[in-house]
Structures are given as C-alpha cells and as structure tokens.
Design a protein around this motif. Sequence first.
Motif, PDB file in Angstrom:
ATOM      1  N   ILE A 131       0.836  -1.206   0.000  1.00 17.95           N
ATOM      2  CA  ILE A 131       0.000   0.000   0.000  1.00 17.95           C
ATOM      3  C   ILE A 131       0.867   1.251   0.000  1.00 17.95           C
ATOM      4  CG2 ILE A 131      -1.769   1.260   1.285  1.00 17.95           C
ATOM      5  CD1 ILE A 131      -2.736  -1.391   2.361  1.00 17.95           C
ATOM      6  N   ALA A 132       2.045   1.147   0.576  1.00 21.80           N
ATOM      7  CA  ALA A 132       2.936   2.310   0.649  1.00 21.80           C
ATOM      8  C   ALA A 132       3.306   2.782  -0.752  1.00 21.80           C
ATOM      9  CB  ALA A 132       4.195   1.966   1.438  1.00 21.80           C
ATOM     10  N   PHE A 133       3.601   4.064  -0.863  1.00 24.68           N
ATOM     11  CA  PHE A 133       3.960   4.662  -2.141  1.00 24.68           C
ATOM     12  C   PHE A 133       5.435   4.420  -2.434  1.00 24.68           C
ATOM     13  CE2 PHE A 133       0.223   6.918  -0.763  1.00 24.68           C
ATOM     14  CZ  PHE A 133      -0.502   7.117  -1.924  1.00 24.68           C
ATOM     15  N   ARG A 134       5.755   4.404  -3.721  1.00 21.89           N
ATOM     16  CA  ARG A 134       7.141   4.254  -4.131  1.00 21.89           C
ATOM     17  C   ARG A 134       7.796   5.588  -4.427  1.00 21.89           C
ATOM     18  NH1 ARG A 134       6.338  -0.554  -8.619  1.00 21.89           N
ATOM     19  NH2 ARG A 134       5.513  -2.150  -7.220  1.00 21.89           N
ATOM     20  N   ASP A 135       7.001   6.631  -4.564  1.00 26.48           N
ATOM     21  CA  ASP A 135       7.507   7.954  -4.916  1.00 26.48           C
ATOM     22  C   ASP A 135       7.243   8.916  -3.767  1.00 26.48           C
ATOM     23  OD1 ASP A 135       6.824  10.806  -6.356  1.00 26.48           O
ATOM     24  OD2 ASP A 135       8.462   9.751  -7.336  1.00 26.48           O
ATOM     25  N   ASP A 136       8.275   9.626  -3.318  1.00 24.76           N
ATOM     26  CA  ASP A 136       8.140  10.529  -2.176  1.00 24.76           C
ATOM     27  C   ASP A 136       7.180  11.679  -2.466  1.00 24.76           C
ATOM     28  OD1 ASP A 136       9.945   8.947  -0.850  1.00 24.76           O
ATOM     29  OD2 ASP A 136      11.673  10.196  -1.328  1.00 24.76           O
ATOM     30  N   LYS A 137       7.263  12.243  -3.664  1.00 24.17           N
ATOM     31  CA  LYS A 137       6.408  13.378  -3.992  1.00 24.17           C
ATOM     32  C   LYS A 137       4.938  12.967  -4.049  1.00 24.17           C
ATOM     33  CE  LYS A 137       9.911  16.021  -6.514  1.00 24.17           C
ATOM     34  NZ  LYS A 137      10.283  16.642  -7.818  1.00 24.17           N
ATOM     35  N   ARG A 138       4.674  11.800  -4.645  1.00 19.97           N
ATOM     36  CA  ARG A 138       3.297  11.345  -4.725  1.00 19.97           C
ATOM     37  C   ARG A 138       2.751  11.044  -3.330  1.00 19.97           C
ATOM     38  NH1 ARG A 138       2.080   5.939  -7.860  1.00 19.97           N
ATOM     39  NH2 ARG A 138       3.496   6.921  -9.357  1.00 19.97           N
ATOM     40  N   ALA A 139       3.588  10.465  -2.467  1.00 20.95           N
ATOM     41  CA  ALA A 139       3.153  10.182  -1.106  1.00 20.95           C
ATOM     42  C   ALA A 139       2.818  11.469  -0.361  1.00 20.95           C
ATOM     43  CB  ALA A 139       4.237   9.400  -0.363  1.00 20.95           C
ATOM     44  N   LEU A 275       0.712  -0.535   8.551  1.00 21.69           N
ATOM     45  CA  LEU A 275      -0.200   0.046   7.563  1.00 21.69           C
ATOM     46  C   LEU A 275       0.252   1.458   7.223  1.00 21.69           C
ATOM     47  CD1 LEU A 275      -3.620  -1.170   9.020  1.00 21.69           C
ATOM     48  CD2 LEU A 275      -2.369  -2.115   7.069  1.00 21.69           C
ATOM     49  N   GLY A 276       1.339   1.568   6.511  1.00 23.67           N
ATOM     50  CA  GLY A 276       1.898   2.874   6.182  1.00 23.67           C
ATOM     51  C   GLY A 276       1.437   3.349   4.817  1.00 23.67           C
ATOM     52  N   PHE A 277       0.995   4.594   4.753  1.00 21.32           N
ATOM     53  CA  PHE A 277       0.603   5.211   3.487  1.00 21.32           C
ATOM     54  C   PHE A 277       1.606   6.295   3.092  1.00 21.32           C
ATOM     55  CE2 PHE A 277      -3.223   3.094   4.636  1.00 21.32           C
ATOM     56  CZ  PHE A 277      -3.965   2.922   3.477  1.00 21.32           C
ATOM     57  N   ASP A 278       2.832   6.178   3.580  1.00 24.46           N
ATOM     58  CA  ASP A 278       3.868   7.149   3.239  1.00 24.46           C
ATOM     59  C   ASP A 278       4.686   6.588   2.085  1.00 24.46           C
ATOM     60  OD1 ASP A 278       5.076   5.087   4.521  1.00 24.46           O
ATOM     61  OD2 ASP A 278       5.866   6.261   6.199  1.00 24.46           O
ATOM     62  N   SER A 279       5.946   7.046   1.965  1.00 27.69           N
ATOM     63  CA  SER A 279       6.795   6.588   0.864  1.00 27.69           C
ATOM     64  C   SER A 279       7.383   5.212   1.106  1.00 27.69           C
ATOM     65  CB  SER A 279       7.939   7.588   0.641  1.00 27.69           C
ATOM     66  OG  SER A 279       8.687   7.751   1.830  1.00 27.69           O
ATOM     67  N   GLY A 280       7.125   4.612   2.273  1.00 27.09           N
ATOM     68  CA  GLY A 280       7.541   3.245   2.523  1.00 27.09           C
ATOM     69  C   GLY A 280       9.034   3.090   2.758  1.00 27.09           C
ATOM     70  N   ASP A 281       9.452   1.845   2.825  1.00 25.18           N
ATOM     71  CA  ASP A 281      10.854   1.503   3.055  1.00 25.18           C
ATOM     72  C   ASP A 281      11.585   1.537   1.717  1.00 25.18           C
ATOM     73  OD1 ASP A 281      13.290   0.545   3.805  1.00 25.18           O
ATOM     74  OD2 ASP A 281      12.562  -1.322   4.686  1.00 25.18           O
ATOM     75  N   ARG A 282      12.560   2.413   1.586  1.00 26.51           N
ATOM     76  CA  ARG A 282      13.274   2.571   0.321  1.00 26.51           C
ATOM     77  C   ARG A 282      14.192   1.387   0.019  1.00 26.51           C
ATOM     78  NH1 ARG A 282      18.403   4.474   1.023  1.00 26.51           N
ATOM     79  NH2 ARG A 282      18.364   5.477  -1.030  1.00 26.51           N
ATOM     80  N   ARG A 283      14.439   0.531   0.974  1.00 26.73           N
ATOM     81  CA  ARG A 283      15.306  -0.622   0.762  1.00 26.73           C
ATOM     82  C   ARG A 283      14.532  -1.944   0.679  1.00 26.73           C
ATOM     83  NH1 ARG A 283      20.606   0.445   1.041  1.00 26.73           N
ATOM     84  NH2 ARG A 283      21.253   2.446   1.919  1.00 26.73           N
ATOM     85  N   ARG A 284      13.220  -1.863   0.787  1.00 27.76           N
ATOM     86  CA  ARG A 284      12.405  -3.085   0.684  1.00 27.76           C
ATOM     87  C   ARG A 284      11.055  -2.691   0.106  1.00 27.76           C
ATOM     88  NH1 ARG A 284       8.858  -6.248   3.916  1.00 27.76           N
ATOM     89  NH2 ARG A 284       9.204  -8.499   3.725  1.00 27.76           N
ATOM     90  N   VAL A 285      10.826  -3.043  -1.150  1.00 25.72           N
ATOM     91  CA  VAL A 285       9.624  -2.629  -1.874  1.00 25.72           C
ATOM     92  C   VAL A 285       8.885  -3.867  -2.359  1.00 25.72           C
ATOM     93  CG1 VAL A 285       8.743  -1.370  -3.877  1.00 25.72           C
ATOM     94  CG2 VAL A 285      10.684  -0.461  -2.589  1.00 25.72           C
ATOM     95  N   TRP A 286       7.563  -3.871  -2.189  1.00 29.09           N
ATOM     96  CA  TRP A 286       6.739  -4.952  -2.701  1.00 29.09           C
ATOM     97  C   TRP A 286       6.475  -4.732  -4.184  1.00 29.09           C
ATOM     98  CZ3 TRP A 286       5.003  -9.374  -0.345  1.00 29.09           C
ATOM     99  CH2 TRP A 286       5.212  -9.470   1.032  1.00 29.09           C
ATOM    100  N   SER A 287       6.576  -5.811  -4.952  1.00 31.57           N
ATOM    101  CA  SER A 287       6.371  -5.735  -6.395  1.00 31.57           C
ATOM    102  C   SER A 287       5.546  -6.936  -6.858  1.00 31.57           C
ATOM    103  CB  SER A 287       7.716  -5.718  -7.138  1.00 31.57           C
ATOM    104  OG  SER A 287       7.524  -5.796  -8.534  1.00 31.57           O
TER     105      SER A 287
END
Length: 524
Positions: A131-139, A275-287
């Motif tokens: 659910i977390a965003f991958r882009d800081d600006k979009r978050a 349940l984070g809706f921020d930019s998430g963990d930059r070193r671990r991303v769900w794909s």
Amino acid sequence: MTLIEQLYWGGAGLILLWLVAFVFALVATRNGVVTPGPATQEFGDDPEPPAVVSLLGNQWRGVEHAAAATLLDLAARGFVELRQPGDDPARSTVHVTEAGRAAPGLMPYEQRVLARVTARAANGGTPIGAIAFRDDKRAASWNSALRQEIIAEARLRGLSRFRFTRWLGSALLFCAFVPGALFTVAAVMGGHNLRAAFAVGVAPGVVLAFMLGKSLRERATPKGLERAGHWAGLRAWLTAHEDFAKLPPASVTVWDRYLAYGTALGVTSLSSRLLGFDSGDRRRVWSSYGGTWRPVRIRYPRLRPGFGGSTSRLLQLAAAAGVVAVGLCAFAVLRQPDWAIPVDGHTDDALRRPGLVLSAGWVGSALLGVVVAGKFSRWTLLVAFLAMMPGNFTSGSHGWFVDAAAHEGPLLVELTATVAFGALATYFLVLACLERREPDTITGEVLRMESRKGKGVARFLVLDEGNTDLTTAWALPAASQGIATGAKVRLRVSRGTRTIRSAELVRAAMPEGDRVKPAKQDAS
C-alpha cells in the motif's frame, strides 16, 4: 536626521510593531487545554470517524496514522478484509470485498483510502506493505490531500476552525509589506536603482509572510475540546490493555472499530507501523511484476567508484588517480632528510618544519589529482589548508613527523597510498574499456527513482526484472525524461558502471496511480 533615515527607522519600527502584534495573535488564538474524561469504552451516540479523531488526538497539529485508522475502520465495516496467513503480521494481505466495490456514502478521505487499496489490489489481494507509495512526492501529495479532506470534515462537525479569522490573517498579511514600502521609497531617494529598491522593499515582507504562513494551522472549538476529552478517556481505557498495542491489523475481526480508534489515538503501535501510506521503506519494496507479489530488497551503490560514469569521465578519473599515484611516488623517492629540520617558533626556517614538508608533498599531490578530476572549487583550498595544520604545529626533535622526515626512502604510508591510487587508476581504465562493449538490454518495471545531490548527477533507478528478490539500483542520467515509477521500460545498460545508456518506454505508469478512474464511455 534626514528624511531617508526617518523612512528606514520608521520601517524598522513597523516591523517591530508587526512582530508584537503577531505574537499577541498567536497567544490569543492558542488551543485550549483538553481535559481528559474518565476512562470509557463507549464511542458515544454520534462518534466521529477515526480519521477525525486522529486530528483531535494530535492537538489539531496533524493527522498522523489517520490513513491506517481509516483502513482499519473500513475493514471493521466490511468494505475491506485483512488476512494474516501465518505468524508474521507483516505478511498480512488486504482484500476489497463486494461491499467495498460499491462503497456507497463514504466520506472523501474514506474514498481516497479505499481507492488506493483498490488500485493496489486490483487483481485480488495485496500485501499490506504494497500500500505504501514508491515515490516521495506522490506520497506527500496524497497525504496532504487526505489531511485537507479530514480537516474539512472536522470543520463541518464544528470541531475545528481556522486559527486566524479571515480579517485578522488578511490584516497581518497586508501589514507585513508596509515596512517594505517605506524601505523602497528610502532606497529610491538614496539613489539606488529600481531593482535594488524593490528587492530591499520586498525582502522583509516575504520573511514576515513566511512566518505568518507557518502559523496558519487549525484551532480547536469548545465542542472540539469537549470531544477530545472524551476520546482521551477512550485512549486511557485502551492503554490499560497491555497487549492492545501489539495487536496486528488482522485482529480487527475481533476488536472491530476499537482497533481503528486505537490506531488513530496512537495506542496500536504495531498496526500503525505496518499500515503505512507514506513513501515506505526505500530498501524493501513490494512488487507484483512477474505475476505474484513479493518483497524486493534494494541496494544503492553510493560509494561505488565510477558509478554512472561515461567513458570520458572514467578516463578522466583514471588520469586523476594516476597523477596522485605518480606524485606521491616521486615525492617519496626524491625526498631527502635534509629537506626538513626541527625548528622552534623563533627560527626563520619555520617553513622547513618536518610536518610542513611532508604535508606539502602529500597535499600537493592530492590537489593535482583534484584539478585533473575537475572537482576543484573554492572549498578545495580550505580543505587543503586544514589538512596541513597538524604538520604546521610539529617542531622540536621528537615526534612522528620528525622521524618520518628523517627516514630515507618511501614511508609505508606513502607506499600504501601509491599502490591504492595506482589500483584505482587501473580500475577506472578497466571500466572505461568495458564501456566500449555493446550494452546489455534488460526489461522490467521501475520500482523507485531517487535524486542525488549535485547538478548533473545521475539519479538512482531501481528496476524489477521479475526474476530476483534482490536488485541493485542503476544510474539514470539526470537529463532523462519520461520515466516514472510504475512504468515498464526497456533499458540498454552498462553493467560495469551500472549506467543506463538509453531507455525505451514499453508501458506507461498508471496516471496518478492512486485512484481507479472510471472508464471513459464512447460518446457515440
């Protein structure tokens, strides 16, 4: 006192008066004190949604955990379902139910959260980490819009209001630029050109307006303070349950809306963290690229020599490292013990101190390398000056610098540095030769993109090729355009420097990526 001086002093006095009025306005409009009610498990006859409770629980300063609390509330009301297949709550998944797909009568912020979940779980369930965003600006943009929607709901309920009334805010904003008008007139009368006079006049107003803008927050109403006290009582009741803070998101099936309100009030630390809706963990991303959801670990080669370098740049860096190696070697071989003599502070030969002689050779070699590398700036001389300071204070007949200067032949530290820079020059040359090969072609989905400090510096691009759970970021030229997070791209890359030579867009990223837009109907 001349008229020009009177104008300047008058403007300064007006600034002081504005600051006094501004402080008085801040004191007069500060929030009241929330009186916590008795511990209770009751929500009340017409309870506020958890998102609004998060605003009240944070003293009207923000809506931290509001998105997570809203998601848990939607789960408690049957619009989404949270499942935990194993013992690890981080592996929980979220699914949109049939009721959630219709979702009638939801508030705007609830629709925003549900739309985000629906977009990520379009093909069934999705891990809660996705659910977390991958882009800081979009978050940041998404959370800012969510905050405004929650504040609008709190105002409609009579729980929140503007800190300053419209007339007070307008008056402070207008008066912020009055001193600048006096400064502008004084500058023109003093013979300055219009551009300089305008700059002198606008600068104070901009600073004061910035201070005013930073204070334009929400303010509690009497009803808001009363309801905040009630929810403080619920927080006390929830806090009394020792295990409540460790409840996973899937426990909403047992605790119902209590878990949502506990998250809004900052009691459930585990659920709010997962349940984070921020930019998430930059070193671990769900794909989900490749068909199934999986966590992808990311490495960022920040200290990798030659990362993102072109052939010409690599040759330049090789030349710079070679110059340093040759300079250190020549200095170590040609240096004679009689070049330096131990001196005291009263001797005219102070420049022949052992520390200064050694520092001059080492720092001089490094400066030549910096010049060849094209990194020379005004700060380089300052760093070189500071690097010579330890040797400048060395005198007498004992000490490391004295013994090193008296040593015949290269020192161990000089040999080590020469070999290291020589190896670095060879490394850059090998990379430059590898860059002459035909680039490899890879295809995947862009997981993240990050900027790096400095103009013209390559950005980080993280690509998921669908066949590994560990990936290393690539260097995307700073001037590249048209590539966004979530897009499928075909890249031609140089693996030695991990540089992207060209990029072809295969599938564009979903516009916004946050809301599921209805399909456009054919006008015919």
